[in-house]
Design a protein around this motif. Structure first.
Motif, PDB file in Angstrom:
ATOM      1  N   GLY A 192       0.767  -1.244   0.000  1.00  0.00           N
ATOM      2  CA  GLY A 192       0.000   0.000   0.000  1.00  0.00           C
ATOM      3  C   GLY A 192       0.794   1.288   0.000  1.00  0.00           C
ATOM      4  N   ASP A 193       2.088   1.238   0.332  1.00  0.00           N
ATOM      5  CA  ASP A 193       2.893   2.460   0.436  1.00  0.00           C
ATOM      6  C   ASP A 193       3.473   2.873  -0.914  1.00  0.00           C
ATOM      7  OD1 ASP A 193       2.417   2.425   3.121  1.00  0.00           O
ATOM      8  OD2 ASP A 193       4.508   2.549   3.725  1.00  0.00           O
ATOM      9  N   THR A 252       2.972   5.618  -4.460  1.00  0.00           N
ATOM     10  CA  THR A 252       2.443   6.941  -4.764  1.00  0.00           C
ATOM     11  C   THR A 252       2.563   7.271  -6.242  1.00  0.00           C
ATOM     12  OG1 THR A 252       4.613   7.896  -4.236  1.00  0.00           O
ATOM     13  CG2 THR A 252       2.951   7.923  -2.485  1.00  0.00           C
ATOM     14  N   LYS A 254      -3.792   4.401   0.233  1.00  0.00           N
ATOM     15  CA  LYS A 254      -3.884   5.006   1.567  1.00  0.00           C
ATOM     16  C   LYS A 254      -4.943   6.103   1.630  1.00  0.00           C
ATOM     17  CE  LYS A 254      -0.201   2.946   3.473  1.00  0.00           C
ATOM     18  NZ  LYS A 254      -0.288   2.090   4.670  1.00  0.00           N
ATOM     19  N   ARG A 314      -4.674   9.140   0.551  1.00  0.00           N
ATOM     20  CA  ARG A 314      -4.055  10.395   0.965  1.00  0.00           C
ATOM     21  C   ARG A 314      -3.571  11.138  -0.282  1.00  0.00           C
ATOM     22  NH1 ARG A 314      -0.899  10.325   6.648  1.00  0.00           N
ATOM     23  NH2 ARG A 314      -1.680  12.465   6.566  1.00  0.00           N
TER      24      ARG A 314
END
Length: 265
Positions: free
Chosen positions: A98-99, A101, A122, A124
């Motif tokens: 999940g980390d 971007t 996430k 975000r």
């Protein structure tokens, strides 16, 4: 440059790329290939790159575009350019952690003036607004309408009790040795450019990177951190980390809230 327009375009393209990435992420299986530098690449990297590149070239045809997934762009040189990492943290993606971007940044004279970092798994979304201030958006992330945003800013760090964030995939002994120069209250690991964003929000005070990175890995996160009052400097001499370098390769660096008493390498 019309920064209000730039912000909306970067935001929309990051969200569109994030949708495609999550479609592949949530599928039963996806192929993982290996690039010439032994780093992994997936269909998600390539699909996200296609979405972002097409959008950038349509909206800003006069601006040089540098993107990780298009090797031909790596020989481009310009004082003003847009630099893209369509999926930073491919290892996190492959392992479904999940980390990862989406990263898009606008660089002028070596400085990342504007950027967006979107972590679709996430939920975000961070970006610089028309004035260069960084916000985090919440809500349903509609493509055509900006949701609720809040300004974010770096911490006022306590040098006797610092919060450190370091790479999840590249946390080696050299990194540990440097971290140990500080009085640490808590240390966490995170993947991709999220580490810059954690410093930008004040969730961490310091992010040292003692390892190889490329400018597309860092430019958007760097812009987000600058817009929140933070900074990024070279590890060796604490001078500003700049962009447009030969081969777009970075030296080691430190991202931090300005109240941190930086230690020598």
């Amino acid at each position: 440059m019309d920064f209000a327009h730039l912000t909306l375009v970067f935001r929309r393209l990051a969200l569109e790329a994030g949708d495609k990435i999550m479609e592949i992420y949530n599928s039963d299986d996806f192929e993982v290939k290996t690039k010439s530098d032994d780093s992994p690449v997936t269909a998600a990297d390539e699909a996200a790159d296609a979405i972002i590149s097409a959008g950038i070239r349509a909206e800003f045809p006069e601006v040089t575009l540098v993107t990780e997934e298009q090797a031909a762009s790596h020989s481009s040189k310009a004082d003003t350019f847009i630099i893209v990492d369509p999926l930073d943290g491919t290892k996190e993606f492959v392992h479904r952690r999940g980390d990862f971007t989406v990263n898009i940044a606008y660089v002028v004279d070596g400085k990342p003036l504007r950027g967006v970092v979107y972590a679709p798994a996430k939920n975000r979304l961070f970006y610089t607004d028309a004035d260069g201030k960084t916000v985090e958006e919440t809500g349903d992330f509609a493509k055509d309408k900006v949701g609720p945003t809040k300004a974010i800013s770096v911490s006022n760090p306590d040098n006797s009790a610092l919060y450190i964030v370091a790479s999840k995939s590249h946390r080696d002994q050299a990194t540990e040795d440097y971290i140990n120069k500080y009085a640490i209250k808590d240390s966490k690991s995170a993947g991709s450019s999220l580490k810059f964003c954690l410093v930008a929000t004040g969730e961490a005070d310091l992010y040292p990177r003692v390892g190889r990175t490329m400018e597309w890995d860092t430019a958007a996160g760097h812009a987000v951190l600058l817009g929140a009052g933070g900074d990024v400097v070279r590890f060796d001499d604490h001078t500003p980390l700049t962009y447009g370098k030969d081969d777009y390769a970075n030296p080691f660096f430190i991202a931090y809230a300005p109240g941190v008493d930086l230690k020598k390498a």
